[in-house]
Design a protein around this motif. Sequence first.
Motif, PDB file in Angstrom:
ATOM      1  N   UNK A  85       0.801  -1.206  -0.173  1.00  0.00           N
ATOM      2  CA  UNK A  85      -0.070  -0.088  -0.152  1.00  0.00           C
ATOM      3  C   UNK A  85       0.898   1.271  -0.075  1.00  0.00           C
ATOM      4  N   UNK A  86       1.792   1.081   0.703  1.00  0.00           N
ATOM      5  CA  UNK A  86       2.846   2.452   0.892  1.00  0.00           C
ATOM      6  C   UNK A  86       3.494   2.362  -0.420  1.00  0.00           C
ATOM      7  N   UNK A  87       3.873   1.518  -0.962  1.00  0.00           N
ATOM      8  CA  UNK A  87       4.895   1.532  -2.074  1.00  0.00           C
ATOM      9  C   UNK A  87       3.729   2.253  -3.308  1.00  0.00           C
ATOM     10  N   UNK A 119      -0.166   5.490  -6.942  1.00  0.00           N
ATOM     11  CA  UNK A 119      -1.429   4.708  -7.616  1.00  0.00           C
ATOM     12  C   UNK A 119      -2.499   4.344  -6.521  1.00  0.00           C
ATOM     13  N   UNK A 120      -3.595   4.504  -7.253  1.00  0.00           N
ATOM     14  CA  UNK A 120      -4.702   4.154  -6.126  1.00  0.00           C
ATOM     15  C   UNK A 120      -4.832   2.519  -5.947  1.00  0.00           C
ATOM     16  N   UNK A 121      -4.557   1.930  -6.671  1.00  0.00           N
ATOM     17  CA  UNK A 121      -4.681   0.327  -6.669  1.00  0.00           C
ATOM     18  C   UNK A 121      -3.234  -0.071  -6.536  1.00  0.00           C
ATOM     19  N   UNK A 130       3.660  -5.023  -9.302  1.00  0.00           N
ATOM     20  CA  UNK A 130       5.243  -4.416  -9.211  1.00  0.00           C
ATOM     21  C   UNK A 130       5.086  -3.900  -7.636  1.00  0.00           C
ATOM     22  N   UNK A 131       4.042  -3.347  -7.179  1.00  0.00           N
ATOM     23  CA  UNK A 131       4.178  -3.313  -5.719  1.00  0.00           C
ATOM     24  C   UNK A 131       4.184  -4.214  -4.912  1.00  0.00           C
TER      25      UNK A 131
END
Length: 507
Positions: A476-478, A484-486, A490-491
Amino acid sequence: MAIQIMSAAFTGIKGVIVTVEIDITRGLPALNIVGLADISVKESRERVRSAILNSGFDFPVNRITINLAPADLKKEGSLFDLPIAIGILLATKQINVNDINDYLFIGELSLSGKLKKVRGALPVVMEGIENKIEKFIVPTYNARECSLVKSAKIFPLDDLKQVVDFLNYKDLMPYERGKDIEILINEELDYADVMGQESSKRAIEVAAAGGHNLIMYGPPGSGKSMMAKRIPSILPYLSQEESLEVTKIYSVSGKLGNNEGIVLQRPFRSPHHTISRIALVGGGNKIIPGEISLAHTGVLFLDEILEFKKNVLEVLRQPLEERKITISRVNGTIEYPSNFMFVSALNPCPCGYYGSYVRQCSCSEYERRRYLSKLSGPLLDRIDIFTAVNFLPYNKIISKKNSEKSSIIKKRVMEARNIQEKRFSAEEIHCNAEMNGKLIKKYCHIDKKASKILELMYSKFALSTRAYSRIIKVSRTIADLDGSENILDKHIIEAVQYRKFIDEQIV
Ligand SMILES: [Zn+2]
């Protein structure tokens, strides 16, 4: 008739108004202090007597009773010396003032009558203002911290004689703080000084952006603590409210330097591994805040965390969970704030070189696991990000390329923090690291592709449920850093990297 002088004490980081009553009657010469005063207050008898005599006044040869009210509050410390001395001088008509109760007095007296710095002046002044007292007579050394309370009229003085002159003639203007104290921000430590180490710097940025706790591991001398020390340089500036709260903690700890008014920088505290439990969490005879509270709003860094005693590490549990610490006392409890980013460093094995290409590790598998097993348990549960710090390859050391400045990293961190502030505006939390299971469901939307990857990782690495929710929080932090909202694949992939060490070594 008994004389009343206003003063104050503090409990935790909160001030409490104390009335000092002085009554002088005929009888054998004596000075008694009543009202739950501890030894440090009772010692004030000798100081007050000498200070009065050495300032050129008379000390009454009568029976003096001092009562400190409210009686149920345990009083400690030396800040009642001044109100006691002033009370005695008033009761013996050596000064004559009719508005004495417009003033609140604090200060320790030396035998010669000099006013010495006291702990807790800031919370005392704040409490005075709450109680409609506007004027404060304080030791000069405490002037700057007291002047943080804008509506307070502060009269900083050097000795008892000056206080008496001031009360007689009222010939001083209240203290005005200079502009100089506004610019105490120390910008010396900067990530621009750290060559290479891009992946660790990225991990630190993610941790700072989401308020995640962090462990760095790597061989001795690879720069772990050098990087940790620079974390405050990329955290958002303190808000005024935070600044005041941190300053109160430093005030009651007696840790504000003579020239310091307000703490404007996020603290970085790095206690040695020999630290005692009390020094870490606070308490002790004098009840002062521990390192975890001195690190409030900043960073608590434990270098060589495996060298700390296990029972010392265990006390970190409550503060890491609740962001405050409660200390039990004989009469009641005291609470100190302790909301810090927890960062620690360790060697990956006893010799320090496991996984390093510089030198061969000489430890057996058994030795390594035993060594790391000290880390297991509740503490480990509160770490979101693990990052390897390695020796720099030679071409990086000689590279002339400049590293990114802290101010640029800080900008990205603050943008991500702003997104989180908005996201959690209806909740009681401020950053991603604080999300519980329910909030994770509510705020972490994972797209299809990403969720496939997560599923794959889950089965491949046999992740625990806890590891799973940590990965989502970090993703979520990344994603926030990415704007990015979603949460995208890659995150997730990056977040899983930050658990590699722990899932492979310890689970
Ligand atoms: Zn080794």
